[in-house]
Design a protein around this motif. Structure first.
Motif, mmCIF file in Angstrom:
data_model
loop_
_atom_site.group_PDB
_atom_site.id
_atom_site.type_symbol
_atom_site.label_atom_id
_atom_site.label_comp_id
_atom_site.label_asym_id
_atom_site.label_seq_id
_atom_site.Cartn_x
_atom_site.Cartn_y
_atom_site.Cartn_z
ATOM 1 N N GLU A 154 -17.463 65.671 -3.791
ATOM 2 C CA GLU A 154 -16.466 66.575 -4.374
ATOM 3 C C GLU A 154 -15.184 66.591 -3.543
ATOM 4 O O GLU A 154 -14.553 67.626 -3.362
ATOM 5 N N LEU A 159 -7.681 69.518 -13.679
ATOM 6 C CA LEU A 159 -7.880 68.667 -12.505
ATOM 7 C C LEU A 159 -8.797 69.408 -11.540
ATOM 8 O O LEU A 159 -8.462 70.482 -11.041
ATOM 9 N N HIS A 160 -9.968 68.825 -11.300
ATOM 10 C CA HIS A 160 -10.947 69.505 -10.452
ATOM 11 C C HIS A 160 -11.567 68.524 -9.471
ATOM 12 O O HIS A 160 -11.458 67.304 -9.621
ATOM 13 N N ALA A 161 -12.227 69.070 -8.460
ATOM 14 C CA ALA A 161 -12.874 68.237 -7.442
ATOM 15 C C ALA A 161 -14.087 67.554 -8.051
ATOM 16 O O ALA A 161 -14.869 68.164 -8.773
ATOM 17 N N GLY A 180 -10.331 74.678 -11.871
ATOM 18 C CA GLY A 180 -9.436 73.622 -11.391
ATOM 19 C C GLY A 180 -7.997 73.952 -11.731
ATOM 20 O O GLY A 180 -7.647 75.075 -12.113
ATOM 21 N N ASP A 189 -12.899 63.913 -4.218
ATOM 22 C CA ASP A 189 -11.946 63.207 -5.069
ATOM 23 C C ASP A 189 -11.528 64.109 -6.224
ATOM 24 O O ASP A 189 -12.335 64.860 -6.768
ATOM 25 N N TRP A 190 -10.251 64.007 -6.600
ATOM 26 C CA TRP A 190 -9.743 64.802 -7.713
ATOM 27 C C TRP A 190 -9.831 63.982 -8.987
ATOM 28 O O TRP A 190 -9.444 62.819 -9.017
ATOM 29 N N GLU A 191 -10.353 64.585 -10.051
ATOM 30 C CA GLU A 191 -10.476 63.887 -11.320
ATOM 31 C C GLU A 191 -10.209 64.858 -12.461
ATOM 32 O O GLU A 191 -10.364 66.076 -12.334
#
Length: 758
Positions: A550, A543-545, A584, A552-554
């Motif tokens: 940058e 899970l990274h920005a 992440g 939102d977390w995706e």
């Protein structure tokens, strides 16, 4: 308030307005715009007086009976009384609501009736005058202009006066407590009221002055100086302007006063105040909103008051209750952590690294997502599992490794890993302790082990699934055999570059109901210095920005992400884990196996120029059919050039096969296969050699090995079909025939093979 009082109040106000504004307007208007003889004047004036008086009396009588009827309805309303035996029914409630809504509608009825009165007076006057005297255009025009200017101002004034007079009815005990909804009352907001009042006031002077100017131009006026009637009309116009403005101002003032009075009571803390809507204007709508606000404030006040009463005792009782609940939660948490710890104790011994090798080095990294604390120590459990063993198959030493990921989180995943680890360990120990299981090829061992575990997990009806990559590495040759069951592909790290080792076939997870049958084992030749890294999908689930800013977390969707990480970390597991953490948050169990292969002997040594010349000579002799002479050259080359030994064993085996010396062919074949077990074409040749010498079990063993490696090579399958046919194993021959049919083998050839079975 009674009906008589309301009747006289309304009659006095309404009729006074009618006879001080509209009637003088109409009379003066008729006088100055008509030019006729005295006799005709008398008839015209008589008609006006007769109908004006009659319509006025009729309107007064109508109002009397309407108000009397209204009060009779009010008197019939029943009061809900708990002490009385008389029941208050829904019909009574509905009747009371209809009466209250009728009071809201009555101003519109009164205003509409005055319009009707003017039409009922003007139209008969014009009609009778035309019938009794003669058709006079000025009389007809005056009637039309009268209807255009008088009814609008009368409608507005009657509506406002009647509405103000009826406000007190809403304070009657029969009416006050009757509940109605905002959408039930007729709405007539101030925007519409002001617009209508403006146009009705404007219609009065505009109509009079327009027709007056028209009459002056046509010469139909009775005055010689036009300025005088214009001034008189302007003065008369001031009266309705003042009256109408006063009525609107009084209406607004009453609405504001009622709202202010209610807000003042509310400010004093009186939450029992009720704002009664008395009109269909904006203030009437505000009354509903204020009542809702007052009720909500009253509820909040009562709730706060209730909470404050005995607050200290309630806080103490609540604290004790929470402490008791907390103790229960802690007790349950301790029991749960105990279950976790027991699972950890069962699962931990199954993560085995039991190898003895100078050529292969194995490292594990295992980070489970579920952490827990038991007796002041931290532990972790999850569904990932790393296992490695050294086993022997067909007198060769292999490294066995598996990286598995059980479906589910924490306990569910740990349960799957526990079952898998126990079953897999049982298979490994059986192989180590039973020579019959060591006698099979690595391909067959992988296939049989996979199928056995799959059947066990199928018993869980799809509730326990395992993805895995399982492989064998032959220590001497570095040949890798592996299968993948819906697991991330293993990664090869060679010369500083990382790449996936992919297979044509990826099986479904262990335990998947209706999964496809096992068909292929992938082989790959490792070189000196190669590193293999196998891992679960936790290494990719990061899970990274993301997003444009940058913010939102995706979740990472780049499958090549791990390749870059391995290259940056130079295939060091701790460094890889550190780099993943920098990119992440790891959101799943993470497990990695690192297998480093180092075998200096496997380096390919160069041969001399003289050896190359001898090899070309042997090849030329072979092409001419001089097989024996070619054999002599190759044997001499083996003695003089040891570096060329491996390749020459293959050629010698084929040459001896050509001259019919199968014994020698098998000797050189065995030597070559020891160092080159990955050569499928030569395995095919070796199987045919065993068939030629009537060693059918060995021939079938090699043919099955090729079948597992290359299940789509039809020539291998046809060869295997004939082997089974020769041994009389018709069921296995039929299975091979089905595989050929799936591969769309020519129908004519299939028919021929089928005839062999018959």
């Amino acid at each position: 308030m009674n009906s008589k009082k309301l009747f006289w109040e309304l009659t006095l106000k309404l009729e006074t307005f009618t006879h001080t504004v509209p009637v003088p307007f109409a009379v003066y208007y008729a006088i100055i715009t008509q030019k006729m003889e005295t006799e005709k004047w008398m008839i015209f004036v008589g008609l006006c007086l007769f109908f004006a008086t009659g319509i006025g009396i009729l309107g007064t009588l109508w109002r009397y009976f309407m108000i009397r009827r209204l009060f009779r309805k009010i008197d019939k309303i029943k009061f809900p009384d708990d002490s009385s035996n008389i029941q208050y029914t829904f019909q009574d409630q509905d009747y009371a609501k209809k009466v209250k809504l009728y009071i809201f509608k009555y101003p519109l009825i009164e205003a509409t009736f005055i319009v009707f009165r003017w039409f009922a007076g003007v139209i008969p006057i014009v009609t009778l005058y035309t019938y009794l005297v003669e058709y006079t255009p000025s009389v007809v025009r005056s009637g039309i202009f009268t209807i255009a200017m008088i009814p609008p101002i009368s409608f507005v004034t009657y509506y406002f006066i009647t509405e103000n007079s009826l406000r007190r009815l809403f304070d009657l005990p029969q009416i006050r407590n009757i509940e109605i909804k905002p959408n039930e009352i007729p709405k007539f907001d101030y925007f519409k009221r002001i617009v209508l009042a403006f146009f009705s006031l404007a219609a009065l002077p505009v109509s009079v002055l327009s027709y007056l100017l028209y009459s002056i131009v046509k010469g139909e006026t009775m005055v010689e100086e036009p300025l005088i009637p214009i001034v008189i009309v302007s003065c008369i116009f001031i009266v309705p302007l003042i009256v109408c403005s006063y009525i609107v101002a009084v209406t607004v003032k009453q609405g504001i006063s009622e709202t202010s009075k209610s807000l003042n009571e509310l400010a004093k803390g009186n939450f029992n105040v009720v704002v009664t809507p008395t009109s269909g204007d904006d203030f009437g709508q505000q009354a509903f909103y204020l009542n809702n606000i007052i009720q909500k404030l009253k509820g909040m006040y009562e709730e706060i008051k209730t909470l404050n009463e005995g607050l200290e005792e309630k806080v103490t009782a609540r604290t004790e209750e929470l402490n008791s609940t907390l103790q229960e939660v802690r007790k349950l948490k301790y029991q749960q952590d105990g279950d976790y710890f027991l699972t950890y104790l069962l699962l931990n011994p199954l993560t085995i690294k039991e190898i003895k090798s100078d050529l292969i080095h194995v490292d594990f990294l295992l980070k489970q997502k579920k952490n827990f604390e038991f007796k002041d120590k931290e532990y972790e459990i999850g569904g990932d599992l790393n296992v490695s063993h050294s086993i022997h198959l067909q007198n060769k030493k292999y490294l066995l490794f598996v990286n598995a990921d059980a479906m589910g989180k924490s306990m569910q995943g740990a349960g799957g890993a526990l079952v898998f680890g126990a079953v897999f360990q049982s298979i490994v120990q059986r192989t180590k302790n039973n020579s019959s299981f060591q006698a099979i090829s690595p391909e067959l061992w992988l296939r049989n082990s996979f199928q056995e575990m799959h059947r066990i997990f199928e018993a869980f009806d799809g509730t326990m699934l395992i993805s895995l990559v399982m492989g064998l590495i032959e220590e001497e040759t570095g040949l890798l055999y592996f299968i993948n069951a819906e697991h991330p592909w293993p990664v090869l790290y060679r010369d500083g570059k990382a790449s996936f080792i992919k297979s044509e076939v990826s099986y479904q997870k262990l335990g998947t109901l209706g999964a496809e049958a096992f068909s292929q084992v992938k082989i790959f030749q490792l070189l000196n210095g190669d590193v293999i890294i196998a891992g679960s999908d936790g290494k990719d689930d990061i899970l990274h920005a993301g997003g444009p800013d940058e913010k939102d977390w995706e979740v990472n969707l780049d499958e090549n992400f791990i390749l870059r990480i391995i290259e940056q970390g130079k295939a060091d597991l701790n460094r890889i884990f550190e780099l993943i953490g920098r990119k992440g948050e790891v959101i799943d169990d993470l497990s990695l196996i690192r297998i480093g292969y180092s075998n200096e002997i496997r380096k390919i040594n160069k041969v001399s120029s003289e050896a190359k010349l001898k090899f070309r000579k042997a090849k030329k002799l072979y092409s001419k059919g001089n097989f024996s002479e070619s054999i002599d050259v190759l044997l001499d080359l083996i003695e003089s050039e040891p570096n060329a030994n491996e390749r020459l064993q293959k050629d010698l085996s084929k040459l001896y096969y050509q001259i019919g010396n199968f014994k020698k062919a098998m000797e050189h074949m065995e030597i070559y296969l020891i160092s080159h077990p990955e050569d499928d074409d030569f395995l095919y040749f070796a199987s045919k050699l065993f068939k030629k010498t009537n060693q059918l079990p060995r021939a079938i063993e090699l043919a099955e090995k090729i079948r597992i490696r290359s299940p789509k090579k039809v020539n291998y399958l046809v060869h295997l079909f004939h082997l089974y046919l020769k041994t009389g194993d018709r069921s296995q021959a039929l299975e091979v025939l089905k595989d050929l049919e799936l591969l769309q083998y020519p129908k004519e050839d299939l028919t021929i093979l089928s005839d062999y079975l018959k």
